[in-house]
Design a protein around this motif. Structure first.
Motif, short mmCIF file in Angstrom:
data_model
loop_
_atom_site.label_atom_id
_atom_site.label_comp_id
_atom_site.label_asym_id
_atom_site.label_seq_id
_atom_site.Cartn_x
_atom_site.Cartn_y
_atom_site.Cartn_z
N ASN A 57 0.82 -1.20 0.00
CA ASN A 57 0.00 0.00 0.00
C ASN A 57 0.86 1.26 0.00
OD1 ASN A 57 0.95 -0.32 2.59
ND2 ASN A 57 -0.98 0.20 3.59
N SER A 58 2.10 1.17 -0.52
CA SER A 58 2.98 2.32 -0.64
C SER A 58 2.49 3.22 -1.77
CB SER A 58 4.42 1.87 -0.90
OG SER A 58 4.49 1.13 -2.11
N LEU A 59 2.89 4.46 -1.71
CA LEU A 59 2.48 5.44 -2.72
C LEU A 59 3.34 5.28 -3.97
CD1 LEU A 59 0.71 7.94 -3.37
CD2 LEU A 59 2.60 9.35 -2.48
N ARG A 60 2.69 5.24 -5.13
CA ARG A 60 3.40 5.14 -6.40
C ARG A 60 3.03 6.33 -7.27
NH1 ARG A 60 3.32 -0.45 -9.37
NH2 ARG A 60 4.96 0.71 -10.45
N SER A 61 3.95 6.72 -8.14
CA SER A 61 3.72 7.86 -9.02
C SER A 61 4.08 7.50 -10.45
CB SER A 61 4.57 9.07 -8.57
OG SER A 61 4.18 9.50 -7.28
N LEU A 62 3.27 7.98 -11.37
CA LEU A 62 3.50 7.81 -12.80
C LEU A 62 3.35 9.18 -13.45
CD1 LEU A 62 1.19 4.68 -13.33
CD2 LEU A 62 3.69 4.65 -13.12
#
Length: 336
Positions: free
Chosen positions: A3-8
């Motif tokens: 549930n870590s934050l990911r960025s695209l």
């Protein structure tokens, strides 16, 4: 699932590769769509997303573009989701099933991702999105195929409560333990359904209250079956054991509690009728496999033994109401 934050982001990519990258980013979230920058020289897009159990929470910002799932690409196995979209900036136009809906800041849209649809954003837009696997809704008695696209307000009422909750959950998701995330996801799904129920998008005929009534009816019809279990009930009603547990616990008891309570009440009624049956006859006819076990739980539940009920009926000198002394609420039923 982490549930870590990911960025695209498409920032820094050549205009030629931006559309493909954005297509790949959307595919990772909820399936493949056609992407068109609407004649713009570039497609500037940013996605931050995290997971809460099996839900995906996203914050999406993009310049003018169009995404579409055409009829030719509809394959439900690739898009088994319902999307709840909160418009936070700009204007978008959504089309599905012949309906065209304008979305402005403060609007919330819920729709079945697996059906053909188009979203056109003629300028910069920002969305906060919850992507819900359809099977999680089906566990709650809802079927996305029967759910028409629905627009509600997130400015006031339950819509605003849901949006505020989603926004807070997004920020806290990376710090949640797996067990807490699962509980939070269950709460979030129930909250998401609140504004949809208010506008009649999802029929109450298949909601929690209706399922509870169906479960009660099934239990009554099979109460004499010693093999009656939550597995049998959930399979017959087409819902998960977990969801069945939830709708009973919301009413202050477990499924097992309800079954034992119903059996004991029927046993007492038969004993009070005093039609020549023995305690063992009555116990076995209502799903108990041991007369000693029956006598023990009967006394714990009613505060008197089954033999004293028979004695009273024969002597006709003790009022039945005098036998009811123990509160049912403090009694926990044993497993079968």
């Amino acid at each position: 699932m982490s549930n870590s934050l990911r960025s695209l982001s498409t920032t820094g990519l050549t205009p030629k590769t931006q559309v493909q990258y954005w297509t790949d980013a959307l595919t990772e979230l909820c399936g493949k769509f056609d992407v068109d920058p609407l004649g713009a020289s570039s497609l500037e897009g940013h996605i931050n997303y995290t997971t809460v159990s099996r839900l995906k929470l996203c914050q999406i910002e993009a310049s003018q573009h169009r995404i579409a799932l055409p009829n030719s690409r509809v394959r439900k196995a690739e898009h088994p989701f319902v999307k709840v979209l909160f418009q936070t900036y700009g204007i978008s136009h959504f089309e599905q099933d012949g309906r065209r809906i304008e979305l402005m800041p403060g609007d919330c849209l819920a729709y079945d991702v697996s059906g053909p649809h188009t979203i056109i954003s003629p300028s910069l837009t920002r969305h906060e999105v919850v992507i819900v696997p359809t099977e999680l809704l089906e566990e709650r008695g809802f079927h996305s195929a029967k759910m028409p696209v629905c627009k509600v307000s997130a400015r006031t009422g339950t819509g605003r409560i849901v949006h505020d909750f989603v926004h807070a959950a997004f920020g806290e998701a990376p710090r949640l333990s797996p067990s807490t995330a699962t509980s939070l996801a269950d709460t979030l799904i129930d909250l998401l359904l609140l504004p949809l129920r208010e506008v009649g998008t999802m029929s109450d005929r298949s909601g929690p209250a209706a399922l509870y009534l169906k479960a009660q009816a099934f239990i009554r019809d099979h109460l004499r079956d010693p093999e009656l279990s939550i597995e049998q009930i959930s399979a017959a009603l087409g819902c998960s054991k977990r969801y069945l547990h939830m709708i009973f616990s919301d009413r202050g008891m477990t499924v097992s509690d309800y079954i034992w309570q119903a059996r004991l009440q029927n046993c007492r009624q038969e004993l009070e009728d005093a039609q020549g049956k023995t305690i063992t006859d009555v116990a076995f006819s209502w799903g108990f496999s041991s007369s000693s076990h029956f006598s023990r739980v009967f006394r714990r539940y009613f505060g008197v033994s089954p033999s004293s009920i028979l004695k009273v009926q024969h002597q006709h000198h003790l009022a039945p109401d005098a036998l009811m002394k123990q509160s049912v609420r403090t009694f926990r039923f044993p497993s079968a």
